[in-house]
Design a protein around this motif. Sequence first.
Motif, PDB file in Angstrom:
ATOM      1  N   ILE B  67       0.844  -1.203   0.000  1.00 37.80           N
ATOM      2  CA  ILE B  67       0.000   0.000   0.000  1.00 37.80           C
ATOM      3  C   ILE B  67       0.875   1.247   0.000  1.00 37.80           C
ATOM      4  O   ILE B  67       0.624   2.193  -0.750  1.00 37.80           O
ATOM      5  N   GLY B  68       1.930   1.230   0.805  1.00 33.11           N
ATOM      6  CA  GLY B  68       2.875   2.351   0.805  1.00 33.11           C
ATOM      7  C   GLY B  68       3.474   2.553  -0.573  1.00 33.11           C
ATOM      8  O   GLY B  68       3.555   3.677  -1.076  1.00 33.11           O
ATOM      9  N   GLY B  69       3.888   1.444  -1.186  1.00 34.91           N
ATOM     10  CA  GLY B  69       4.480   1.516  -2.521  1.00 34.91           C
ATOM     11  C   GLY B  69       3.499   2.071  -3.537  1.00 34.91           C
ATOM     12  O   GLY B  69       3.837   2.957  -4.326  1.00 34.91           O
ATOM     13  N   ALA B 110      -2.068   2.878   7.560  1.00 31.42           N
ATOM     14  CA  ALA B 110      -2.637   2.817   8.913  1.00 31.42           C
ATOM     15  C   ALA B 110      -4.124   2.500   8.861  1.00 31.42           C
ATOM     16  O   ALA B 110      -4.624   1.686   9.644  1.00 31.42           O
ATOM     17  N   LEU B 111      -4.821   3.113   7.907  1.00 28.48           N
ATOM     18  CA  LEU B 111      -6.255   2.821   7.774  1.00 28.48           C
ATOM     19  C   LEU B 111      -6.482   1.362   7.389  1.00 28.48           C
ATOM     20  O   LEU B 111      -7.366   0.693   7.937  1.00 28.48           O
ATOM     21  N   ALA B 112      -5.646   0.880   6.448  1.00 29.45           N
ATOM     22  CA  ALA B 112      -5.767  -0.531   6.054  1.00 29.45           C
ATOM     23  C   ALA B 112      -5.494  -1.428   7.258  1.00 29.45           C
ATOM     24  O   ALA B 112      -6.192  -2.421   7.481  1.00 29.45           O
ATOM     25  N   ALA B 134      -4.331 -14.014   4.187  1.00 33.86           N
ATOM     26  CA  ALA B 134      -5.425 -13.904   3.229  1.00 33.86           C
ATOM     27  C   ALA B 134      -5.643 -12.463   2.799  1.00 33.86           C
ATOM     28  O   ALA B 134      -5.858 -12.190   1.621  1.00 33.86           O
ATOM     29  N   PHE B 135      -5.553 -11.527   3.743  1.00 32.36           N
ATOM     30  CA  PHE B 135      -5.732 -10.123   3.367  1.00 32.36           C
ATOM     31  C   PHE B 135      -4.618  -9.663   2.430  1.00 32.36           C
ATOM     32  O   PHE B 135      -4.852  -8.931   1.474  1.00 32.36           O
ATOM     33  N   GLY B 136      -3.398 -10.106   2.699  1.00 31.04           N
ATOM     34  CA  GLY B 136      -2.277  -9.768   1.815  1.00 31.04           C
ATOM     35  C   GLY B 136      -2.524 -10.284   0.407  1.00 31.04           C
ATOM     36  O   GLY B 136      -2.358  -9.564  -0.584  1.00 31.04           O
ATOM     37  N   GLN B 137      -2.962 -11.550   0.330  1.00 34.52           N
ATOM     38  CA  GLN B 137      -3.209 -12.160  -0.982  1.00 34.52           C
ATOM     39  C   GLN B 137      -4.352 -11.464  -1.719  1.00 34.52           C
ATOM     40  O   GLN B 137      -4.320 -11.306  -2.928  1.00 34.52           O
ATOM     41  N   SER B 229       2.310  -0.413  13.544  1.00 37.42           N
ATOM     42  CA  SER B 229       3.168  -1.331  12.811  1.00 37.42           C
ATOM     43  C   SER B 229       2.927  -1.231  11.305  1.00 37.42           C
ATOM     44  O   SER B 229       3.863  -1.122  10.504  1.00 37.42           O
ATOM     45  N   GLY B 230       1.641  -1.215  10.921  1.00 35.76           N
ATOM     46  CA  GLY B 230       1.296  -1.116   9.512  1.00 35.76           C
ATOM     47  C   GLY B 230       1.752   0.200   8.906  1.00 35.76           C
ATOM     48  O   GLY B 230       2.255   0.235   7.786  1.00 35.76           O
TER      49      GLY B 230
END
Lengths: 305, 327
Positions: B67-69, B110-112, B134-137, B229-230
């Motif tokens: 998401i940052g990228g 952060a929201l994610a 699963a969320f990453g995928q 952390s996110g």
Amino acid sequence: MTFLLFAEQMLNGLQFGIMLFLMAAGLTLVFGVMGLINLAHGSLYMIGAFAAAAVAGATGSFVLALIASLAAAAAAGALIELTVIRRLYKRDHLDQVLATFALILILSEGTRWVFGSFPLYLDVPGYLSGPVTLPGGIQYPLYRLAIIVAGLVVAVGLFALIARTRIGIQIRAGEADREMIAALGIDISRLYTLIFALGAALAGLAGALVGAIQSVQVGMGESVLILAFVVIVIGGIGSIKGALVGALLVGMTDTMGGVLLPRFFALFLDPTAATAVGASLGSMLIYIMMAVVLIMRPSGLYGSA
Amino acid sequence: MTRESYINAGLTFLLVLAPFWAWSMGQAYILTLCTKVAILALAGVGLNIALGLGGLVSFGHAAFFGIGGYAMGILASHAQTFDPIMDWPILIEGTKSMPMIWLVAMITSALAALLIGALSLRTSGVYFIMITLAFGQMLYYFTIGWPAYGGEDGLSIYVRNIFPGLNTLVPVQFLILSYVILGFALLFSARLSRAPFGLALTAARQNADRVETVGIAPFRLRLVAFVISGAITGLAGALFADLNRFISPTMFSWHTSGEIMIFVILGGVGRLYGPVAGAALFILLEHLLGGVSDYWKIFLGVLLLAVVLFARGGLIGTLAGREVGHG
């Protein structure tokens, strides 16, 4: 969408689900009995496929290739259980995830070293190629039908093994209480190796069966591995019945979602956008399903904890 | 000073020294390697707050890295083509300004993390590992199927983004920028672990029931930790995208999650400098072994296996012993 196309896609979903079950069964058994997360399960799938491709290439026999896939994956499974995995049973999940991630690196690169980076091909044998006509006029490839049947036979055999045999009793007892069955004089470490090799053999068989439809290449196990995890998490980790239900749900959802969603979006979007949105949502669908299941039932459909 | 703080000081010294050595040897690519170490270490510092302090084994931190990228990629690509991201209901234009991009990257990740964490933290143990995966995928497949920003092929950003007063295309300047950010993140992480919040989080990891008994809800602690952390991992993702001037769905893949986790574990879970040591060792190995053999990942695998099986506590844990008591 015609009935024929719909029926064909249903069968594809069923075939995919059955293959996922072969993968997920070993994964869920290993977790249920030994409490181990095994990321390297996909590598065993890959080893089975490579062994089958190599033997089929050398002998030309598809049956020998399948036997080789079972034997090679079971042997590889037993070997890694004896050398690495058994040191991990008492560790926390983090260590298990990491150590088996390391095993993936070793096994994938090792396979690439032996067989090279180019994909191998495993041909469908002549007597299983070509389409068959099913009742209702559905034309369906014989080979895919054969792997549905083969997968169902293995599934029934596995249920019988667990419900009816002495080994099955020991496996179920192992899930319920490890110390107690050790106290009853059962060689628990041999049982663990056996279960691990059994799961590995099933994964290897799935790899070989699917390898004849797709190409056999390094990394082929990884996408299947993640799907198998989705399956066992949806079904409830440790439950074979959950693995079967989860596998069929995931297989069907993934296949039907990929076919139906683009058509659904085409009702109100222009065709290219509909295809793009539909396809990307289609591949997200099973993960969304998994998240929903876990939010409703935090330990899966048939999970006990 | 404890032995661990000597090791940390030594590591800082080595990291600062490496670019000078590279410069004196005329080996400019070492600067890029050092920048990469700093950025990946930053991603690890982010994960370490969830994993080390909170005991939350997230196998989906690639989501925030990605998401940052993509925050960087989307903002910069719109600025590149002078095409606003949206013009209704409010006009939002792309930007090439790094501070702005970092802010957006941190807020979106952060929201994610808030959303993913709120859903995932209802589960625990192996289910938590799997649901984060699963969320990453989910995001991985979403970006593959999303044609607007390159889909599966990814997207190139031709010129590195701008930081006021610096020329970020000069490797040394971008290196210093990355070092400074990593430094702030380490400082923040050190303060956090000693602050009441960090202590409560550590306590919740060790015994959630006791924390609950004294009137603190572990769920909220963990959720806040997951969000922080996110956000840090998201910032690392934006920097990493800027380093490569390229974004692709690979940033979201589960291998990325695995690698961020490797940095933390190789170095030492819960150790302040764990991610720095881990990322440095990883890049060093990649660089050294990659030159020896095409199959260097076999050696990485063996080493990782050895660390997990025999050197528990990672590099810093092995060197410093257990004196700090990060249980």
